[in-house]
Design a protein around this motif. Structure first.
Motif, PDB file in Angstrom:
ATOM      1  N   ASP A 414       9.520   8.336 -40.937  1.00  0.00           N
ATOM      2  CA  ASP A 414      10.196   7.450 -39.975  1.00  0.00           C
ATOM      3  C   ASP A 414      10.812   6.230 -40.651  1.00  0.00           C
ATOM      4  OD1 ASP A 414       9.553   9.130 -37.928  1.00  0.00           O
ATOM      5  OD2 ASP A 414       7.803   8.000 -37.237  1.00  0.00           O
ATOM      6  N   GLU A 415      10.233   5.802 -41.782  1.00  0.00           N
ATOM      7  CA  GLU A 415      10.666   4.559 -42.421  1.00  0.00           C
ATOM      8  C   GLU A 415      11.623   4.753 -43.594  1.00  0.00           C
ATOM      9  OE1 GLU A 415       9.923   1.496 -41.389  1.00  0.00           O
ATOM     10  OE2 GLU A 415       8.693   2.230 -39.738  1.00  0.00           O
ATOM     11  N   ILE A 416      11.664   5.969 -44.163  1.00  0.00           N
ATOM     12  CA  ILE A 416      12.378   6.151 -45.431  1.00  0.00           C
ATOM     13  C   ILE A 416      13.875   6.391 -45.246  1.00  0.00           C
ATOM     14  CG2 ILE A 416      12.082   8.665 -45.606  1.00  0.00           C
ATOM     15  CD1 ILE A 416      11.788   6.046 -48.433  1.00  0.00           C
ATOM     16  N   GLY A 417      14.303   6.692 -44.022  1.00  0.00           N
ATOM     17  CA  GLY A 417      15.709   7.046 -43.775  1.00  0.00           C
ATOM     18  C   GLY A 417      16.699   5.983 -44.215  1.00  0.00           C
ATOM     19  N   ASP A 418      16.509   4.734 -43.763  1.00  0.00           N
ATOM     20  CA  ASP A 418      17.469   3.657 -44.063  1.00  0.00           C
ATOM     21  C   ASP A 418      17.592   3.362 -45.564  1.00  0.00           C
ATOM     22  OD1 ASP A 418      18.189   3.425 -41.450  1.00  0.00           O
ATOM     23  OD2 ASP A 418      16.874   1.735 -41.009  1.00  0.00           O
ATOM     24  N   PRO A 419      16.462   3.259 -46.310  1.00  0.00           N
ATOM     25  CA  PRO A 419      16.610   3.048 -47.756  1.00  0.00           C
ATOM     26  C   PRO A 419      17.414   4.156 -48.447  1.00  0.00           C
ATOM     27  CG  PRO A 419      14.360   2.569 -47.095  1.00  0.00           C
ATOM     28  CD  PRO A 419      15.043   3.140 -45.899  1.00  0.00           C
ATOM     29  N   LEU A 420      17.220   5.404 -48.024  1.00  0.00           N
ATOM     30  CA  LEU A 420      17.960   6.505 -48.645  1.00  0.00           C
ATOM     31  C   LEU A 420      19.445   6.425 -48.317  1.00  0.00           C
ATOM     32  CD1 LEU A 420      15.566   9.582 -48.228  1.00  0.00           C
ATOM     33  CD2 LEU A 420      15.923   8.152 -50.232  1.00  0.00           C
ATOM     34  N   VAL A 421      19.770   5.987 -47.097  1.00  0.00           N
ATOM     35  CA  VAL A 421      21.179   5.805 -46.722  1.00  0.00           C
ATOM     36  C   VAL A 421      21.842   4.811 -47.679  1.00  0.00           C
ATOM     37  CG1 VAL A 421      22.730   4.810 -44.992  1.00  0.00           C
ATOM     38  CG2 VAL A 421      20.965   6.419 -44.284  1.00  0.00           C
ATOM     39  N   HIS A 422      21.165   3.681 -47.950  1.00  0.00           N
ATOM     40  CA  HIS A 422      21.704   2.667 -48.864  1.00  0.00           C
ATOM     41  C   HIS A 422      21.922   3.246 -50.260  1.00  0.00           C
ATOM     42  CE1 HIS A 422      21.927  -1.164 -46.749  1.00  0.00           C
ATOM     43  NE2 HIS A 422      20.814  -0.872 -46.136  1.00  0.00           N
ATOM     44  N   LEU A 423      20.920   3.999 -50.762  1.00  0.00           N
ATOM     45  CA  LEU A 423      21.000   4.519 -52.130  1.00  0.00           C
ATOM     46  C   LEU A 423      22.114   5.562 -52.266  1.00  0.00           C
ATOM     47  CD1 LEU A 423      17.219   4.850 -53.064  1.00  0.00           C
ATOM     48  CD2 LEU A 423      18.851   3.198 -53.961  1.00  0.00           C
ATOM     49  N   ILE A 424      22.256   6.430 -51.257  1.00  0.00           N
ATOM     50  CA  ILE A 424      23.301   7.463 -51.320  1.00  0.00           C
ATOM     51  C   ILE A 424      24.671   6.818 -51.186  1.00  0.00           C
ATOM     52  CG2 ILE A 424      24.279   9.442 -50.093  1.00  0.00           C
ATOM     53  CD1 ILE A 424      21.441  10.379 -49.595  1.00  0.00           C
ATOM     54  N   ARG A 425      24.786   5.841 -50.296  1.00  0.00           N
ATOM     55  CA  ARG A 425      26.062   5.129 -50.125  1.00  0.00           C
ATOM     56  C   ARG A 425      26.440   4.435 -51.444  1.00  0.00           C
ATOM     57  NH1 ARG A 425      29.286   3.654 -45.333  1.00  0.00           N
ATOM     58  NH2 ARG A 425      30.971   2.635 -46.397  1.00  0.00           N
ATOM     59  N   THR A 446      35.682  16.846 -58.869  1.00  0.00           N
ATOM     60  CA  THR A 446      34.685  16.739 -57.803  1.00  0.00           C
ATOM     61  C   THR A 446      33.380  16.191 -58.363  1.00  0.00           C
ATOM     62  OG1 THR A 446      35.651  18.622 -56.641  1.00  0.00           O
ATOM     63  CG2 THR A 446      33.426  17.990 -56.010  1.00  0.00           C
ATOM     64  N   GLY A 447      32.957  15.038 -57.856  1.00  0.00           N
ATOM     65  CA  GLY A 447      31.689  14.448 -58.283  1.00  0.00           C
ATOM     66  C   GLY A 447      30.524  15.129 -57.581  1.00  0.00           C
ATOM     67  N   THR A 448      29.343  15.073 -58.186  1.00  0.00           N
ATOM     68  CA  THR A 448      28.158  15.712 -57.613  1.00  0.00           C
ATOM     69  C   THR A 448      27.064  14.675 -57.385  1.00  0.00           C
ATOM     70  OG1 THR A 448      28.660  17.756 -58.798  1.00  0.00           O
ATOM     71  CG2 THR A 448      26.439  17.536 -57.907  1.00  0.00           C
ATOM     72  N   VAL A 449      26.541  14.665 -56.168  1.00  0.00           N
ATOM     73  CA  VAL A 449      25.371  13.847 -55.850  1.00  0.00           C
ATOM     74  C   VAL A 449      24.212  14.795 -55.574  1.00  0.00           C
ATOM     75  CG1 VAL A 449      24.350  12.171 -54.274  1.00  0.00           C
ATOM     76  CG2 VAL A 449      26.766  11.983 -54.874  1.00  0.00           C
ATOM     77  N   ASN A 450      23.167  14.710 -56.389  1.00  0.00           N
ATOM     78  CA  ASN A 450      21.976  15.551 -56.195  1.00  0.00           C
ATOM     79  C   ASN A 450      20.924  14.764 -55.434  1.00  0.00           C
ATOM     80  OD1 ASN A 450      22.200  18.240 -57.693  1.00  0.00           O
ATOM     81  ND2 ASN A 450      22.939  16.786 -59.239  1.00  0.00           N
ATOM     82  N   LEU A 451      20.466  15.335 -54.332  1.00  0.00           N
ATOM     83  CA  LEU A 451      19.380  14.744 -53.551  1.00  0.00           C
ATOM     84  C   LEU A 451      18.229  15.732 -53.596  1.00  0.00           C
ATOM     85  CD1 LEU A 451      18.303  12.608 -51.546  1.00  0.00           C
ATOM     86  CD2 LEU A 451      19.427  13.879 -49.721  1.00  0.00           C
ATOM     87  N   ARG A 452      17.142  15.340 -54.254  1.00  0.00           N
ATOM     88  CA  ARG A 452      16.035  16.302 -54.391  1.00  0.00           C
ATOM     89  C   ARG A 452      14.701  15.645 -54.055  1.00  0.00           C
ATOM     90  NH1 ARG A 452      17.278  15.053 -60.015  1.00  0.00           N
ATOM     91  NH2 ARG A 452      18.932  16.595 -60.011  1.00  0.00           N
ATOM     92  N   ALA A 453      13.784  16.470 -53.580  1.00  0.00           N
ATOM     93  CA  ALA A 453      12.429  16.007 -53.247  1.00  0.00           C
ATOM     94  C   ALA A 453      11.424  16.987 -53.838  1.00  0.00           C
ATOM     95  CB  ALA A 453      12.259  15.910 -51.734  1.00  0.00           C
ATOM     96  N   PHE A 454      10.294  16.458 -54.360  1.00  0.00           N
ATOM     97  CA  PHE A 454       9.254  17.341 -54.899  1.00  0.00           C
ATOM     98  C   PHE A 454       7.913  16.608 -54.907  1.00  0.00           C
ATOM     99  CE2 PHE A 454      11.378  15.172 -58.396  1.00  0.00           C
ATOM    100  CZ  PHE A 454      10.325  14.662 -59.150  1.00  0.00           C
TER     101      PHE A 454
END
Length: 691
Positions: A414-425, A446-454
């Protein structure tokens, strides 16, 4: 009838449908001829309309109904999807999300969506209504003329200007005119921007920075700008430059900024409407009598898209917290009971306790899964965001998501969404270069943005990595010294990692290169504050010219984990099984000393040997006195280490308890647990030992 009792259900289900609509619209944009996707979108919109009408939210229901009309034409093959239709439908979804957000905040869900409704109705009719007495060609000319004096601000840029006014800065709208006899307009423009960058921050320009650099503008350009200097002082400074004809500056307050935003929005809508009017005939397909195969295909689509309704219920998260705490206490008693049964050696008692253990293990798996949510619920909003950003910045970007099935505790999700928006932006705005810059640097356009979780140990790692320009240490230090954050002496002694952490200072910006949103520091202080509050932290790895990796480490916040219990003298410790690669025994003559560090060979690779007894100052154990030492090999990512212990106790399910508010955060310890005999054992954090 009192609808308040159904409000929370309406909000939850509306958010689910809106998320589904966004995902399917992106899917349809990639495959505009796939009618099965249109069927799914239509059903979601229809359900949302019905719920809104039942709850009495008329504006929400009305807008959804207009969307339904467009989708109905598409699914019946009377209309082909075009860019303008996609943009209008996405704009409709944004409006619906705003309405639902208003309802969540206690509002009525009302909004002025007349312009969107007009566009949707025009799509259905196959014609675009013109203002009285204005022809299409005249209208386009007027729009083009307006566009020269209006800059399209997105929500993020608008909020930066608004926040700057709150903090006491001046937000200015400047229009600079260069003399007609000037031969090197781009050079004069560069001199203006160089002057501006020394006194403040450029937020947005028109034309774009690339066009200005390539002299693709007439004799004027405009921009939004933040500074501390007065209007008169700025005007005098710019006019002092040679070959500048005149400059007009307007200081913005909250009210005028809002009006400028509305003007930008309306200009953009009229331009899109006018463009559509010119190409209406190519957008609407004349319906034809379907052949037998088409009819059969439609039937197949209906069959495949129809599904069994999901059997779910929504439970208040506080009830899950209570359930988790009760089960934690039950688990402690179960371990104690197992120990007493083994001491009593009563066959029937042992048999009953073993059965109870099996049942409680199954119960434990269910209780754990109840609180865990895949990070996909956060990640699935980003493809749409990347699409909009790439379009507005005129960049080509691929978003690659991996590990979206990785699960996190609901409270962290519930809390992590906004920080990730800032980092991806941040990665898209300032990491990924423009197409021309990428081609010049020998990179694919074409640039690549990798978003990964583990998972790693008792933590989840979320990484945002891009193949952009990277961070230059000297630029960061130069800006930090200029702003008084560090001194030159301090900066020289800092490691690269410490320098990169300066990006998280409040209001920090490198702002060396002119861009529509200057600097990497916008919002990053908010990111670190939020992640720290969740018990996590952010690290930055960057290679200049190659790209940057922001790695966010978050606690799983699970109450129950599987662990290996080990003995060190009279003390007991628990190590999470998810971090353990292997256990083994080494002899003293197998230990090597390299540059003052003890190393052991593990499967052909030398890894560090860490003495837990020395780290925790265990008084009654010293592994150097023993001929053989038991070791546990732990891993974080591609790094490994060996922990030296005295003895293994065995694997166990343990309850994770925090150390409380009175003990500071201790490195290497993530919490404690109560064992079956009532003893307290510390739970180790292997990630800290690897660091």
């Amino acid at each position: 009838m009192d609808m308040n009792q159904y409000l929370s259900m309406f909000i939850d289900e509306s958010n689910d449908h809106l998320q589904s609509l966004n995902e399917k619209m992106l899917e349809l944009e990639s495959n505009p001829d796939d009618l099965s996707i249109v069927q799914v979108i239509f059903r979601s919109a229809h359900t949302l309309k019905g719920m809104a009408a039942t709850m009495g939210y008329e504006d929400l229901a009305s807008l959804t109904h207009q969307m339904e009309n467009v989708l109905d034409l598409v699914r019946n093959e009377k209309l082909t999807m075009q860019d303008f239709i996609f943009d209008t439908l996405f704009k409709s979804l944004d409006a619906l999300e705003s309405m639902v957000e208003d309802i969540i905040n206690g509002g009525t869900g009302k909004a002025d969506v007349s312009s969107i409704v007009t566009s949707l109705q025009a799509i259905v009719l196959g014609e675009i209504p013109s203002p009285q007495g204005v022809t299409t060609s005249t209208k386009v000319d007027q729009v083009n003329d307006e566009m020269n004096h209006s800059i399209q601000l997105d929500e993020f840029q608008f909020s930066i200007l608004d926040q700057s006014i709150v903090e006491g800065h001046r937000a200015l709208y400047l229009e600079v005119f260069i003399r007609e006899d000037c031969h090197l307009k781009a050079v004069r423009a560069y001199m203006v921007f160089d002057l501006l960058e020394r006194s403040g921050e450029v937020i947005k320009t028109h034309p774009s920075v690339e066009d200005i650099e390539q002299e693709k503008f007439d004799r004027s350009f405009s921009l939004y700008y933040i500074t501390q200097k007065s209007v008169d002082e700025m005007k005098r400074m710019i006019l002092n430059l040679s070959e500048i004809d005149k400059v007009s500056i307007v200081e913005l307050d909250h009210e005028s900024l809002k009006l400028m935003g509305e003007l930008s929005s309306s200009v953009k809508e009229v331009a899109a409407t006018a463009e559509l009017e010119k190409t209406t005939e190519s957008k609407v397909v004349v319906p034809q009598a379907p052949t037998q195969p088409t009819s059969q295909t439609s039937k197949d689509v209906v069959k495949t898209t129809g599904g069994t309704p999901t059997r779910t219920i929504r439970v208040d998260i506080e009830r899950l917290d209570v359930l988790m705490n009760l089960f934690s206490e039950f688990l402690i008693d179960r371990v104690r009971l197992e120990q007493l049964a083994s001491e009593a050696r009563n066959h029937e008692l042992t048999e009953t306790v073993e059965h109870m253990s099996r049942v409680s293990s199954d119960l434990q798996n269910i209780v754990l899964k109840l609180r865990m949510v895949p990070v996909d619920t956060v990640f699935n909003r980003f493809p749409r965001m990347i699409r909009d950003l790439a379009k507005s910045l005129d960049k080509k970007i691929d978003l690659v998501i991996t590990g979206s099935e990785t699960e996190l505790d609901r409270t962290v999700i519930d809390e992590i969404g906004d920080p990730l928006v800032h980092l991806i932006r941040n990665a898209v705005d300032h990491g990924i270069e423009s197409v021309t810059d990428r081609l010049a640097a020998g990179k694919p356009e074409t640039g690549t943005v990798n978003l990964r979780a583990f998972h790693s140990g008792n933590h989840v790692f979320i990484e945002i990595e891009e193949d952009g320009r990277g961070i230059y240490r000297q630029n960061v230090l130069k800006s930090a010294i200029k702003k008084g954050i560090v001194t030159e002496a301090q900066g020289a002694a800092m490691t690269d990692e410490e320098v990169y952490q300066l990006l998280f200072a409040a209001g920090f910006s490198t702002a060396e290169v002119i861009s529509d949103v200057s600097g990497r520091g916008v919002g990053l202080d908010v990111v670190r504050a939020k992640i720290t509050a969740l018990g996590g932290h952010v690290t930055i790895i960057s290679t200049p010219g190659k790209g940057t990796n922001f790695s966010v480490q978050l606690p799983l916040t699970l109450s129950i984990i599987s662990a290996m219990l080990v003995q060190l003298g009279s003390e007991k410790y628990a190590i999470p099984l998810t971090s353990i690669v292997e256990t083994g025994i080494i002899k003293q003559n197998q230990i090597r000393t390299v540059h003052g560090y003890k190393m052991v060979e593990f499967r052909g690779v030398q890894i560090p040997l860490i003495s837990l007894s020395r780290i925790f100052s265990v008084p009654d154990f010293d592994e150097s006195q023993e001929e053989e030492s038991e070791i546990i090999v732990i891993r974080k990512g591609d790094k490994m280490a060996a922990l030296a212990i005295e003895d293994f106790i065995g694997q166990s399910e343990i309850v994770l308890k925090s150390l409380g508010k009175y003990l500071p955060q201790i490195k290497g310890v993530s919490g404690a647990t109560i064992l079956g005999d009532g003893q307290v054992a510390l739970i180790l954090d292997p990630n800290e030992f690897i660091k």
